[in-house]
Motif scaffolding. Structure first.
Motif, PDB file in Angstrom:
ATOM      1  N   GLY A  10      21.911  60.461  67.043  1.00  0.00           N
ATOM      2  CA  GLY A  10      20.705  61.231  67.339  1.00  0.00           C
ATOM      3  C   GLY A  10      19.523  60.335  67.650  1.00  0.00           C
ATOM      4  O   GLY A  10      18.759  60.597  68.594  1.00  0.00           O
ATOM      5  N   MET A  13      19.995  58.839  71.154  1.00  0.00           N
ATOM      6  CA  MET A  13      19.682  59.811  72.203  1.00  0.00           C
ATOM      7  C   MET A  13      18.172  59.981  72.344  1.00  0.00           C
ATOM      8  O   MET A  13      17.645  59.996  73.454  1.00  0.00           O
ATOM      9  CB  MET A  13      20.320  61.164  71.890  1.00  0.00           C
ATOM     10  CG  MET A  13      21.801  61.187  72.082  1.00  0.00           C
ATOM     11  SD  MET A  13      22.488  62.865  72.026  1.00  0.00           S
ATOM     12  CE  MET A  13      21.812  63.514  70.525  1.00  0.00           C
ATOM     13  N   THR A  27      23.806  66.165  78.055  1.00  0.00           N
ATOM     14  CA  THR A  27      24.647  65.535  77.037  1.00  0.00           C
ATOM     15  C   THR A  27      25.725  64.687  77.693  1.00  0.00           C
ATOM     16  O   THR A  27      26.098  63.645  77.164  1.00  0.00           O
ATOM     17  CB  THR A  27      25.292  66.575  76.096  1.00  0.00           C
ATOM     18  OG1 THR A  27      25.949  67.566  76.878  1.00  0.00           O
ATOM     19  CG2 THR A  27      24.272  67.219  75.188  1.00  0.00           C
ATOM     20  N   THR A  42      26.427  67.260  71.564  1.00  0.00           N
ATOM     21  CA  THR A  42      25.958  68.637  71.702  1.00  0.00           C
ATOM     22  C   THR A  42      25.524  69.185  70.348  1.00  0.00           C
ATOM     23  O   THR A  42      24.483  69.846  70.239  1.00  0.00           O
ATOM     24  CB  THR A  42      27.056  69.524  72.328  1.00  0.00           C
ATOM     25  OG1 THR A  42      27.356  69.016  73.628  1.00  0.00           O
ATOM     26  CG2 THR A  42      26.629  70.973  72.428  1.00  0.00           C
ATOM     27  N   ILE A  45      22.174  67.583  69.486  1.00  0.00           N
ATOM     28  CA  ILE A  45      21.093  68.187  70.283  1.00  0.00           C
ATOM     29  C   ILE A  45      20.738  69.552  69.711  1.00  0.00           C
ATOM     30  O   ILE A  45      19.554  69.914  69.641  1.00  0.00           O
ATOM     31  CB  ILE A  45      21.496  68.286  71.774  1.00  0.00           C
ATOM     32  CG1 ILE A  45      21.522  66.908  72.422  1.00  0.00           C
ATOM     33  CG2 ILE A  45      20.584  69.231  72.532  1.00  0.00           C
ATOM     34  CD1 ILE A  45      20.166  66.283  72.682  1.00  0.00           C
ATOM     35  N   VAL A  54      13.482  68.664  70.235  1.00  0.00           N
ATOM     36  CA  VAL A  54      13.806  68.776  71.660  1.00  0.00           C
ATOM     37  C   VAL A  54      13.865  70.243  72.060  1.00  0.00           C
ATOM     38  O   VAL A  54      14.019  71.127  71.212  1.00  0.00           O
ATOM     39  CB  VAL A  54      15.158  68.092  72.030  1.00  0.00           C
ATOM     40  CG1 VAL A  54      15.146  66.612  71.724  1.00  0.00           C
ATOM     41  CG2 VAL A  54      16.330  68.784  71.371  1.00  0.00           C
ATOM     42  N   THR A  56      15.950  72.588  75.096  1.00  0.00           N
ATOM     43  CA  THR A  56      17.093  72.484  76.001  1.00  0.00           C
ATOM     44  C   THR A  56      17.014  73.587  77.051  1.00  0.00           C
ATOM     45  O   THR A  56      16.459  74.655  76.809  1.00  0.00           O
ATOM     46  CB  THR A  56      18.433  72.575  75.251  1.00  0.00           C
ATOM     47  OG1 THR A  56      18.484  73.817  74.541  1.00  0.00           O
ATOM     48  CG2 THR A  56      18.597  71.418  74.285  1.00  0.00           C
ATOM     49  N   ALA A  64      18.181  68.158  77.882  1.00  0.00           N
ATOM     50  CA  ALA A  64      17.279  68.091  76.734  1.00  0.00           C
ATOM     51  C   ALA A  64      16.034  67.294  77.103  1.00  0.00           C
ATOM     52  O   ALA A  64      16.127  66.248  77.750  1.00  0.00           O
ATOM     53  CB  ALA A  64      17.986  67.428  75.554  1.00  0.00           C
TER      54      ALA A  64
END
Length: 146
Positions: A10, A13, A27, A42, A45, A54, A56, A64
């Protein structure tokens, strides 16, 4: 202290997303860049979305994006969100775990203090502080300074 892979991925990302905060990242794109499972990303996210970090969007221009300015998101807040439900040690679990030292342990308070100090230190850094350099091939959007 050790973070779960869920939190590690996480953070990776988010560091990438923060490198171009006005751009949506899929993703699939993030999974390819970091060599990670798209399915696992996923789930991460989704948790970040539930936590308001975030937003989406589905579709061809989906992906995202950060819900907030990266300068307002503390690394400690991210870690707390992603580590939620993952106690540092068994006796920190909501159920108390199966510790046989409950009631006489003098380590638990020291571990709580160490965990609090760890998170307090992370609170002093923001996502903007740890953002990755722009990825190769990622073009800056006109007028954004990215």
């Amino acid at each position: 202290m050790r973070l779960t892979s869920f939190t590690d991925y996480g953070l990776r990302m988010l560091m990438r997303i923060a490198s171009a905060p006005d751009r949506a990242f899929s993703t699939a794109e993030l999974a390819d860049e970091f060599g990670l499972s798209r399915h696992h990303l996923t789930k991460i996210i989704q948790r970040l979305g539930q936590g308001g970090i975030v937003t989406t969007r589905r579709g061809g221009r989906g992906g995202a994006t950060l819900a907030l300015d990266p300068q307002t998101i503390s690394v400690g807040a991210i870690v707390r969100l992603l580590e939620e439900g993952q106690p540092l040690v068994e006796c920190f679990a909501a159920t108390g775990g199966d510790c046989t030292l409950t009631g006489c342990c003098r380590l638990k308070s020291r571990l709580r203090s160490a965990e609090a100090a760890f998170l307090a230190d992370l609170d002093r850094s923001t996502l903007a502080d740890i953002a990755l350099p722009a990825a190769p091939g990622v073009r800056a959007m006109a007028g954004t300074g990215v």
